[in-house]
Design a protein around this motif. Structure first.
Motif, PDB file in Angstrom:
ATOM      1  N   GLU A  53       0.835  -1.129   0.114  1.00 53.45           N
ATOM      2  CA  GLU A  53      -0.203   0.118  -0.119  1.00 53.45           C
ATOM      3  C   GLU A  53       0.938   1.148  -0.104  1.00 53.45           C
ATOM      4  N   GLN A  54       0.112   2.342  -0.391  1.00 50.84           N
ATOM      5  CA  GLN A  54       0.987   3.661  -0.150  1.00 50.84           C
ATOM      6  C   GLN A  54       0.147   4.814   0.129  1.00 50.84           C
ATOM      7  N   LEU A  55       0.586   5.799   0.573  1.00 54.06           N
ATOM      8  CA  LEU A  55      -0.384   6.994   1.057  1.00 54.06           C
ATOM      9  C   LEU A  55      -0.050   8.020  -0.202  1.00 54.06           C
ATOM     10  N   LEU A  56      -1.387   8.627  -0.592  1.00 47.90           N
ATOM     11  CA  LEU A  56      -1.174   9.191  -1.628  1.00 47.90           C
ATOM     12  C   LEU A  56      -1.706  10.774  -0.940  1.00 47.90           C
ATOM     13  N   VAL A  57      -1.240  11.704  -1.578  1.00 49.81           N
ATOM     14  CA  VAL A  57      -1.355  12.998  -1.177  1.00 49.81           C
ATOM     15  C   VAL A  57      -1.789  13.949  -2.326  1.00 49.81           C
ATOM     16  N   ALA A  58      -2.932  14.458  -2.332  1.00 51.77           N
ATOM     17  CA  ALA A  58      -3.259  15.638  -3.209  1.00 51.77           C
ATOM     18  C   ALA A  58      -2.836  16.745  -2.582  1.00 51.77           C
ATOM     19  N   PRO A  59      -1.998  17.767  -3.178  1.00 50.07           N
ATOM     20  CA  PRO A  59      -1.422  18.803  -2.261  1.00 50.07           C
ATOM     21  C   PRO A  59      -2.660  19.962  -1.972  1.00 50.07           C
ATOM     22  N   PRO A  60      -2.096  20.521  -1.061  1.00 50.25           N
ATOM     23  CA  PRO A  60      -3.099  22.027  -0.612  1.00 50.25           C
ATOM     24  C   PRO A  60      -2.938  22.700  -1.896  1.00 50.25           C
ATOM     25  N   THR A  61      -4.097  23.336  -2.336  1.00 51.56           N
ATOM     26  CA  THR A  61      -3.928  24.322  -3.524  1.00 51.56           C
ATOM     27  C   THR A  61      -4.667  25.698  -3.114  1.00 51.56           C
ATOM     28  N   CYS A  62      -4.068  26.852  -3.705  1.00 54.87           N
ATOM     29  CA  CYS A  62      -4.523  27.932  -3.600  1.00 54.87           C
ATOM     30  C   CYS A  62      -6.014  28.046  -4.497  1.00 54.87           C
ATOM     31  N   ARG A  63      -7.183  28.595  -3.885  1.00 56.36           N
ATOM     32  CA  ARG A  63      -8.134  28.714  -4.530  1.00 56.36           C
ATOM     33  C   ARG A  63      -8.167  30.068  -5.357  1.00 56.36           C
ATOM     34  N   ASP A  64      -7.387  31.090  -5.131  1.00 59.35           N
ATOM     35  CA  ASP A  64      -7.059  32.393  -5.768  1.00 59.35           C
ATOM     36  C   ASP A  64      -6.276  32.271  -7.093  1.00 59.35           C
ATOM     37  N   CYS A  65      -5.161  31.560  -6.827  1.00 64.92           N
ATOM     38  CA  CYS A  65      -4.053  31.390  -8.030  1.00 64.92           C
ATOM     39  C   CYS A  65      -3.794  30.132  -8.588  1.00 64.92           C
ATOM     40  N   GLU A  82       2.621  32.435  -2.902  1.00 64.75           N
ATOM     41  CA  GLU A  82       2.648  33.170  -4.279  1.00 64.75           C
ATOM     42  C   GLU A  82       1.810  34.185  -4.191  1.00 64.75           C
ATOM     43  N   CYS A  83       0.549  34.363  -3.746  1.00 60.73           N
ATOM     44  CA  CYS A  83      -0.390  35.328  -3.805  1.00 60.73           C
ATOM     45  C   CYS A  83      -0.845  36.148  -2.272  1.00 60.73           C
ATOM     46  N   LYS A  84      -0.394  35.053  -1.474  1.00 58.18           N
ATOM     47  CA  LYS A  84      -0.637  35.598  -0.095  1.00 58.18           C
ATOM     48  C   LYS A  84      -2.150  35.428   0.255  1.00 58.18           C
ATOM     49  N   SER A  85      -2.705  34.790  -0.383  1.00 57.39           N
ATOM     50  CA  SER A  85      -4.203  34.534  -0.130  1.00 57.39           C
ATOM     51  C   SER A  85      -4.432  33.480   0.934  1.00 57.39           C
ATOM     52  N   GLU A  86      -5.317  33.317   1.749  1.00 51.52           N
ATOM     53  CA  GLU A  86      -5.794  32.630   2.861  1.00 51.52           C
ATOM     54  C   GLU A  86      -6.836  31.731   2.391  1.00 51.52           C
ATOM     55  N   SER A  87      -7.013  31.686   1.043  1.00 52.62           N
ATOM     56  CA  SER A  87      -7.984  30.906   0.744  1.00 52.62           C
ATOM     57  C   SER A  87      -7.409  29.408   0.078  1.00 52.62           C
ATOM     58  N   ILE A  88      -7.203  28.445   0.856  1.00 53.86           N
ATOM     59  CA  ILE A  88      -6.310  27.328   0.731  1.00 53.86           C
ATOM     60  C   ILE A  88      -7.291  26.202   0.931  1.00 53.86           C
ATOM     61  N   ASP A  89      -7.283  25.430  -0.284  1.00 54.08           N
ATOM     62  CA  ASP A  89      -7.703  23.977  -0.008  1.00 54.08           C
ATOM     63  C   ASP A  89      -7.193  23.067   0.519  1.00 54.08           C
ATOM     64  N   GLU A  90      -7.784  22.395   1.610  1.00 55.16           N
ATOM     65  CA  GLU A  90      -6.583  21.223   2.272  1.00 55.16           C
ATOM     66  C   GLU A  90      -6.221  20.262   1.434  1.00 55.16           C
ATOM     67  N   PRO A  91      -5.192  19.581   1.875  1.00 51.02           N
ATOM     68  CA  PRO A  91      -4.717  18.431   1.174  1.00 51.02           C
ATOM     69  C   PRO A  91      -5.661  17.160   1.025  1.00 51.02           C
ATOM     70  N   THR A  92      -5.713  16.451   0.195  1.00 46.93           N
ATOM     71  CA  THR A  92      -6.449  15.132   0.270  1.00 46.93           C
ATOM     72  C   THR A  92      -5.589  13.869   0.654  1.00 46.93           C
ATOM     73  N   PHE A  93      -5.939  13.089   1.386  1.00 52.59           N
ATOM     74  CA  PHE A  93      -5.116  11.696   1.692  1.00 52.59           C
ATOM     75  C   PHE A  93      -6.164  10.710   1.111  1.00 52.59           C
ATOM     76  N   THR A  94      -5.388   9.464   0.685  1.00 50.75           N
ATOM     77  CA  THR A  94      -5.973   8.233   0.547  1.00 50.75           C
ATOM     78  C   THR A  94      -4.733   7.220   0.573  1.00 50.75           C
ATOM     79  N   ILE A  95      -5.270   6.076   0.954  1.00 53.80           N
ATOM     80  CA  ILE A  95      -4.447   4.952   0.784  1.00 53.80           C
ATOM     81  C   ILE A  95      -4.842   3.869  -0.083  1.00 53.80           C
ATOM     82  N   GLU A  96      -4.022   3.562  -1.056  1.00 55.83           N
ATOM     83  CA  GLU A  96      -4.245   2.540  -1.950  1.00 55.83           C
ATOM     84  C   GLU A  96      -3.224   1.415  -2.128  1.00 55.83           C
TER      85      GLU A  96
END
Length: 96
Positions: A53-65, A82-96
């Motif tokens: 198995e492995q842990l997969l991570v979708a990185p946090p992403t800025c919603r603005d840029c 990059e843009c100093k925005s505080e509007s960040i989507d959290e990372p997403t984790f999964t184990i496959e």
């Protein structure tokens, strides 16, 4: 093993095997804080290392840029570098 006998990390790993989730979603499900979930995910990633198995991570992403080039994927960034925005989507984790 009975559900009551499972550790928090076992419950977390089982949840990540079932479906991808963000730290906030897991925190609600396991009655933890998002930051505690991230610390537990770090340990879970070591537990699955060396298995099939492995842990997969979708990185946090800025919603603005759209920035997603964070150095530490197991983190909850408060602002975009990059843009100093505080509007960040959290990372997403999964184990496959």
């Amino acid at each position: 093993m009975r559900e009551a006998d499972e550790t928090t990390r076992q419950k977390l790993a089982d949840a990540l095997r079932a479906e991808p989730a963000t730290p906030s979603e897991l925190a609600t499900q396991l009655d933890l804080t998002p930051h505690a979930v991230v610390r537990h995910v770090e340990h879970v990633s070591r537990s699955v290392d060396g298995t099939d198995e492995q842990l997969l991570v979708a990185p946090p992403t800025c919603r603005d840029c759209g920035f997603d080039g964070y150095d530490d994927l197991l983190n909850l960034p408060s602002r975009c570098p990059e843009c100093k925005s505080e509007s960040i989507d959290e990372p997403t984790f999964t184990i496959e």
